[in-house]
Scaffold this motif. Structure first.
Motif, short mmCIF file in Angstrom:
data_model
loop_
_atom_site.label_atom_id
_atom_site.label_comp_id
_atom_site.label_asym_id
_atom_site.label_seq_id
_atom_site.Cartn_x
_atom_site.Cartn_y
_atom_site.Cartn_z
N ILE A 8 -3.49 -15.65 2.74
CA ILE A 8 -3.27 -15.58 1.30
C ILE A 8 -4.60 -15.59 0.53
CG2 ILE A 8 -2.90 -18.10 1.14
CD1 ILE A 8 -1.09 -15.45 -0.95
N GLU A 9 -5.55 -16.37 1.01
CA GLU A 9 -6.85 -16.44 0.32
C GLU A 9 -7.50 -15.06 0.28
OE1 GLU A 9 -6.06 -18.40 2.93
OE2 GLU A 9 -5.78 -20.36 1.99
N HIS A 10 -7.41 -14.39 1.43
CA HIS A 10 -8.01 -13.07 1.48
C HIS A 10 -7.25 -12.08 0.60
CE1 HIS A 10 -8.74 -9.03 3.34
NE2 HIS A 10 -9.98 -9.44 3.13
N GLN A 11 -5.93 -12.16 0.65
CA GLN A 11 -5.13 -11.24 -0.16
C GLN A 11 -5.42 -11.41 -1.64
OE1 GLN A 11 -1.09 -10.75 0.83
NE2 GLN A 11 -1.52 -10.46 3.00
N LYS A 12 -5.57 -12.66 -2.04
CA LYS A 12 -5.85 -12.91 -3.46
C LYS A 12 -7.21 -12.34 -3.86
CE LYS A 12 -2.14 -14.88 -4.75
NZ LYS A 12 -1.30 -14.20 -5.74
N LEU A 13 -8.15 -12.46 -2.94
CA LEU A 13 -9.48 -11.91 -3.22
C LEU A 13 -9.40 -10.39 -3.38
CD1 LEU A 13 -12.65 -12.15 -3.24
CD2 LEU A 13 -12.55 -11.76 -0.78
N VAL A 14 -8.63 -9.76 -2.48
CA VAL A 14 -8.52 -8.31 -2.53
C VAL A 14 -7.79 -7.87 -3.80
CG1 VAL A 14 -7.55 -6.28 -1.39
CG2 VAL A 14 -8.65 -8.06 -0.04
N GLU A 15 -6.79 -8.64 -4.18
CA GLU A 15 -6.09 -8.33 -5.43
C GLU A 15 -7.06 -8.38 -6.60
OE1 GLU A 15 -2.64 -10.75 -6.11
OE2 GLU A 15 -1.74 -10.19 -4.18
N TRP A 16 -7.83 -9.43 -6.62
CA TRP A 16 -8.84 -9.59 -7.68
C TRP A 16 -9.75 -8.37 -7.71
CZ3 TRP A 16 -14.24 -10.19 -6.88
CH2 TRP A 16 -14.97 -10.50 -8.03
N GLN A 17 -10.20 -7.98 -6.50
CA GLN A 17 -11.10 -6.83 -6.38
C GLN A 17 -10.46 -5.56 -6.94
OE1 GLN A 17 -11.75 -5.84 -2.27
NE2 GLN A 17 -13.26 -4.26 -2.73
N PHE A 18 -9.20 -5.32 -6.60
CA PHE A 18 -8.57 -4.07 -7.04
C PHE A 18 -8.24 -4.07 -8.53
CE2 PHE A 18 -8.08 -0.85 -3.80
CZ PHE A 18 -8.71 -1.49 -2.75
N LYS A 19 -7.96 -5.25 -9.04
CA LYS A 19 -7.75 -5.31 -10.50
C LYS A 19 -9.04 -4.97 -11.22
CE LYS A 19 -4.19 -8.78 -10.19
NZ LYS A 19 -4.04 -10.24 -10.32
N LYS A 20 -10.14 -5.47 -10.65
CA LYS A 20 -11.46 -5.15 -11.23
C LYS A 20 -11.71 -3.64 -11.18
CE LYS A 20 -13.79 -9.03 -12.07
NZ LYS A 20 -14.65 -9.34 -13.18
N TYR A 21 -11.42 -3.07 -10.04
CA TYR A 21 -11.60 -1.63 -9.87
C TYR A 21 -10.83 -0.87 -10.94
CZ TYR A 21 -13.74 -1.78 -5.15
OH TYR A 21 -14.57 -1.95 -4.09
N LYS A 22 -9.59 -1.31 -11.11
CA LYS A 22 -8.73 -0.59 -12.04
C LYS A 22 -9.28 -0.68 -13.45
CE LYS A 22 -4.09 0.69 -12.92
NZ LYS A 22 -3.27 -0.08 -13.85
N LYS A 23 -9.71 -1.88 -13.79
CA LYS A 23 -10.23 -2.11 -15.13
C LYS A 23 -11.44 -1.22 -15.39
CE LYS A 23 -9.47 -6.51 -16.30
NZ LYS A 23 -9.88 -7.93 -16.15
N LYS A 24 -12.22 -1.01 -14.35
CA LYS A 24 -13.43 -0.22 -14.49
C LYS A 24 -13.16 1.28 -14.40
CE LYS A 24 -16.83 -3.53 -13.02
NZ LYS A 24 -18.24 -3.36 -13.28
N GLY A 25 -11.90 1.62 -14.09
CA GLY A 25 -11.57 3.04 -13.98
C GLY A 25 -11.97 3.64 -12.65
N TYR A 26 -12.17 2.79 -11.66
CA TYR A 26 -12.54 3.29 -10.34
C TYR A 26 -11.32 3.61 -9.49
CZ TYR A 26 -17.16 1.35 -11.42
OH TYR A 26 -18.36 1.06 -12.01
N LEU A 27 -10.15 3.16 -9.98
CA LEU A 27 -8.94 3.34 -9.21
C LEU A 27 -8.04 4.29 -9.98
CD1 LEU A 27 -7.62 2.15 -6.66
CD2 LEU A 27 -6.62 0.39 -8.10
N ILE A 28 -7.69 5.42 -9.38
CA ILE A 28 -6.88 6.41 -10.09
C ILE A 28 -5.71 6.87 -9.23
CG2 ILE A 28 -8.76 7.27 -11.55
CD1 ILE A 28 -9.05 9.53 -9.45
N GLN A 29 -4.78 7.59 -9.85
CA GLN A 29 -3.64 8.10 -9.11
C GLN A 29 -3.60 9.61 -9.15
OE1 GLN A 29 -0.46 5.66 -10.89
NE2 GLN A 29 0.39 5.63 -8.81
#
Length: 952
Positions: A157-178
């Motif tokens: 869970i600790e790792h998953q939470k870290l990765v979630e945090w990372q991907f939310k950051k990515y999204k906010k920065k516009g690095y994650l697209i569909q």
RNA sequence: GCGGACGUGCCGGAGUGGCCAAACGGGACAGGCUUAGGACCUGUUAGCUUAGUGCUUACGCAGGUUCGAUCCCUGCCGUCCGCACCA
């Protein structure tokens, strides 16, 4: 043989008991080293062992240098493989079940228990739960100085939470697209499939191939053909359909298309909206004419059995000049009036069709297909294999060397690759073409269902070209140290080429995308910042803060306010601060030791991740690269039976032997080749080294030290240290394992028993300390034997005493050795087996002066004339005649100039001192004379560092 | 094809402008120790040659730069690796 295994167990237990490698924050300088976390699998082998061992040897070295070293290791479970095992076991896959029973039997003896455990593997987590502790144990047998408290898996869970945090950051920065993305897909499974889901997917990989659909106007419809080579369209002579098959007329967009039924099925998966209207027999299309793109004229529709309705659209555009299938189909028709008649075609008209030369390919004439078919005696479509080979050959030649001919309008003169792209674009632009994907070969999933290419909508991508990201990543790269440095260029190239990368899948273990729960973050994308969890993970488990985004923001980047964060994540402020401090102390990592193969994916993503998430002071410091691992000269594989597991390794040899062999047998960046025979050698070598060291610990006493030998040891210590710092483990190992042995050999030959004891006393601690990172168990054992109470693993690395490095003493040593060798040579040449007397003549004073001057002059220039003139300006001009001869000889071979010029007097004295030893060696009287005080002819050839030798 | 790396003795592999017949190890051969084997020790392991401690050739092949190249440049030949959604 020394019992390495027993020793190993003893010290590993002792270390664990003493918590020797648990790294805690301190005032000391820290050193944080990481390696890629291993993926869960049934058995660990020497491939896994390489990277941990190298990292451990280096970590131990750093620890001995006085740094506070953190070497943690976690485990990777994300992705499909673990899931695949579960599925296979659930599906009662006999082979897999046996395989895993085998693995489990390595640890569990009772068969009932084995059955039970393997059955439990239907649940993926059980696989993880079972194997992770075993893997830790197995790794530990290598003698690793890992802090296991900080271990976790990517599913925690600790790792998953870290990765979630990372991907939310990515999204906010516009690095994650569909966007849309083609994948291999099984309709039956309703899912995308990967290599291990496909039958023979590992041996014969399936790729996605891009076909260009070409539309031929036929009345109010379009006949649709598919091609991999749109650049050949200027060579079209006709269109092929299979007379024995049915085709479908369907509404596609506002148009009516004719293609095979299978084709429309495929297109439906690729984001086309299709409504079937009616069927049409292949036969009924024959003899009609349709409008060919690029040619802009009507061509005939002709029959050929090589049209497969399952391949492409079931309709083929015919380019007999470059496609052997087309040429043979055409020829068969042209040669057979009956066949034409059968299909109601006018034979004469068909006979008039000629291939059109369109591409100049190296090594071929005008019509490669015609040429090759003649050459290979291909006459019939029955010769499938030959035709396919011929097709591939032409394809290759055409693609790599082909230039478009004059008749290809604006594409003339282009190379084929360029023309292909341009022509494809023109088709798409004019709406006379479209794109369709197909698997590169017919493929089935493990359940037997057919595999297609489907286009997924809403696929998530990391957009490495998002504004600002790449620039920042380049910045990270600029500041990182790479060993070897040559990989920097490769990184730069990869950075340029990185574009959009799908980063989530529909299945597999891992972390769900926080804002789109049907997607699992793909296993390479979820492991780019996990190193940041090493400093914290055990604290998170202990204090259980709510792992919210503000928490990670604060701990990892220092954003936000402690009081708020503490309240929000429900732990005392002090704890939050403590965790933040822990992170701040350890991060960033100082070194990542890894395989070159990760360069283009993991390592690049890792650098991009750090660029996106962290400020410069948290960017990685250094990456070191190791080479691959093979066994007995070839790639390791189960079928070859050359996989060496850690269990075997531990049973047959023990950690020290492996560590020594591994580090010695190859340099860090080269391929490590496991060879059982060589390993055996190392075992005996290490055994005798152990015995020797044992002997040294016993036979020792305080007293006067031999200068030259001590100097050698000091110099080797310095070299070993420098090599070690530069990650040159092989060179360091050579010194500690062999060169010091040679020095000691020399010592025992040269010194009296008493003197040797003095030397031993000086040498023993030094040597053990140098060995400790490499063979820690053996070093601990001997360290105690040598009378110490501490663990050598946490002792201080020896510092070179530069005062004791005495080049002159070493040179004198070598000088005397060289003389003995020369005397032997001369005796042999003179055919004197047992000399009665040996006379050594030391070169005249002036020769020493001359060579000294020459050496100086040669630093400036190697020009004979210049040197000669300079020499002649000095006193030495008196000896001009001899000097004239000497200069060219020395210039030709500067190696003759001794590294240290002792001069006549020193040389004479040294030889006089050594006279007794030389006499002892050769068993006859030795006379030492100055060349200046004799009339003996031989004396004249004496040179500085090379006394003349006279034997009788 | 594109991108990268490499090619040194019987083998693994150092060296990366003069100190190189080539570190270090392995193998082979000869000798010693030993009842024998293993282990260990000594020597030899490109060729030639010699009353003088040496000479010649060699670092994939062919050229070039340099007083001098295994090391730098050009071309060729050969081997290996990567080319993405896969951990």
């Amino acid at each position: 043989m020394v019992d390495f295994q027993r020793m190993q167990k003893k010290w590993q237990d002792a270390w664990q008991k003493a918590k020797l490698f648990e790294a805690n924050r301190s005032d000391c300088e820290k050193f944080f080293i990481t390696i890629p976390y291993p993926y869960i699998s049934g058995s660990l082998h020497i491939g896994h062992a390489r990277v941990v061992t190298e990292a451990d040897v280096y970590a131990r070295f750093q620890r001995m240098l006085g740094k506070n070293v953190l070497f943690p290791l976690a485990f990777h479970i994300s992705g499909t493989p673990v899931l695949g095992i579960s599925l296979a076991i659930k599906n009662k896959d006999k082979e897999k079940i046996e395989l895993y029973k085998g693995y489990v039997r390595n640890y569990i003896t009772e068969e009932i228990e084995v059955e039970r455990i393997v059955a439990s593997f239907e649940e993926p987590q059980k696989i993880v739960d079972f194997f992770v502790p075993k893997m830790k144990e197995e790794f530990s047998t290598l003698g690793l100085s890992v802090d296991w408290r900080r271990s976790f898996t990517s599913g925690d869970i600790e790792h998953q939470k870290l990765v979630e945090w990372q991907f939310k950051k990515y999204k906010k920065k516009g690095y994650l697209i569909q966007g849309k993305y083609p994948v291999l897909y099984s309709v039956a499974l309703g899912n995308a499939v990967g290599e291990d889901d496909i039958i023979d997917g590992d041996v014969d990989p399936v790729e996605k191939q891009e076909f260009v659909l070409v539309k031929f106007r036929l009345n109010d419809s379009f006949l649709v053909a598919a091609t991999l080579r749109p650049e050949t369209l200027f060579g079209q002579t006709n269109v092929w359909v299979n007379p024995d098959c049915d085709y479908i007329i369907a509404k596609v967009g506002g148009e009516k298309w004719i293609a095979s039924e299978e084709c429309f099925e495929k297109l439906k998966l690729q984001d086309w909206i299709i409504t079937e209207i009616s069927k049409v027999k292949g036969k009924s299309l024959l003899g009609k004419k349709c409008l060919a793109p690029f040619l802009e004229k009507n061509i005939l529709i002709l029959p050929s059995s090589h049209c497969d309705t399952d391949r492409g659209t079931g309709i083929v555009t015919s380019v007999p000049s470059d496609a052997p299938f087309d040429w043979i189909s055409l020829k068969m028709l042209q040669d057979s009036p009956d066949l034409c008649k059968k299909y109601g075609l006018t034979h004469n008209e068909i006979k008039k069709i000629n291939p059109i030369a369109i591409i100049d390919s190296k090594g071929y004439g005008e019509l490669p297909a015609v040429e090759l078919c003649e050459q290979r005696k291909i006459f019939s479509l029955e010769q499938q294999k030959e035709l396919t080979e011929a097709t591939q050959e032409i394809y290759k030649a055409g693609f790599h060397t082909g230039i478009m001919k004059e008749n290809c309008s604006r594409f003339a003169g282009m190379n084929t690759a360029h023309a292909r792209e341009e022509m494809k674009q023109e088709l798409l632009h004019n709406n006379t073409g479209a794109i369709m994907f197909e698997p590169s070969r017919p493929a089935k999933a493990r359940d037997g269902s057919k595999i297609f290419v489907a286009i997924l909508d809403n696929q998530w991508f990391l957009d490495f070209n998002a504004p600002g990201w790449k620039e920042q990543a380049h910045n990270v790269l600029k500041h990182i140290e790479l060993v070897p440095e040559k990989y920097r260029k490769q990184f730069e190239d990869i950075f340029l080429w990185l574009d959009k990368r799908p980063c989530a899948r529909r299945r597999g273990l891992g972390t769900k995308l926080p804002f789109d729960q049907q997607w699992v973050i793909e296993s390479l994308s979820d492991s780019t910042v996990y190193m940041a969890l090493y400093p914290l993970c055990h604290m998170l488990r202990e204090h259980k803060p709510l792992l919210s985004d503000p928490f990670f923001d604060y701990v990892l980047t220092g954003e936000g306010n402690v009081t708020d964060v503490a309240k929000q994540c429900n732990v005392p402020k002090k704890i939050v601060e403590d965790i933040r401090n822990e992170f701040n102390y350890w991060y960033p990592f100082d070194q990542r030791h890894t395989f070159t193969a990760h360069l283009s994916n993991h390592l690049s993503f890792m650098l991009f991740a750090h660029a996106a998430l962290f400020a410069r002071n948290k960017w990685p410091k250094k990456i070191t690269f190791h080479g691959m691992v093979i066994s007995e000269g070839t790639k390791m594989s189960k079928s070859k039976g050359n996989v060496v597991t850690l269990l075997e390794l531990n049973n047959d040899y023990g950690a020290d032997v492996f560590r020594a062999f591994m580090c010695y047998s190859t340099s860090v960046e080269s391929t490590f080749n496991w060879e059982t025979k060589e390993m055996e050698k190392m075992k005996t070598h290490l055994s005798s080294l152990y015995r020797l060291l044992e002997e040294i610990t016993v036979h020792r006493s305080k007293g006067k030290l031999p200068t030259a030998l001590v100097s050698k040891v000091e110099r080797l210590t310095e070299k070993a240290t420098d090599y070690f710092k530069a990650m040159k483990l092989r060179e360091y190992t050579t010194i500690t394992l062999f060169e010091l042995v040679n020095v000691h050999k020399k010592a025992s030959k040269r010194l009296s028993r008493e003197e040797l004891a003095f030397f031993n006393n000086y040498l023993i601690d030094r040597w053990l300390l140098l060995l400790a990172p490499l063979v820690p168990h053996m070093a601990e054992e001997l360290w105690r034997m040598a009378g110490h109470k501490s663990f050598i693993s946490t002792e201080k690395w020896p510092i070179t005493d530069k005062e004791k490095i005495d080049a002159m003493a070493e040179y004198k040593d070598e000088f005397v050795e060289a003389i003995a060798e020369d005397i032997t040579t001369v005796c042999k040449l003179a055919k004197v087996e047992h000399p009665k007397e040996i006379t050594l003549f030391v070169a005249d004073h002036w020769k020493g002066d001359f060579v000294a001057l020459l050496k100086e002059l040669m630093m400036e220039s190697y020009d004979q004339k210049t040197i000669f003139t300079s020499v002649m300006k000095t006193e030495l001009q008196k000896k001009g005649e001899e000097i004239t001869k000497l200069i060219p000889a020395y210039i030709k071979d500067p190696a003759r100039i001794p590294p240290i010029i002792m001069g006549h007097d020193t040389e004479l004295k040294l030889l006089q001192d050594e006279r007794y030893n030389i006499e002892k060696t050769f068993g006859c009287p030795v006379r030492i004379q100055s060349a200046e005080k004799t009339t003996e002819q031989k004396a004249r050839v004496a040179l500085p560092g090379k006394p003349a030798i006279l034997v009788k």
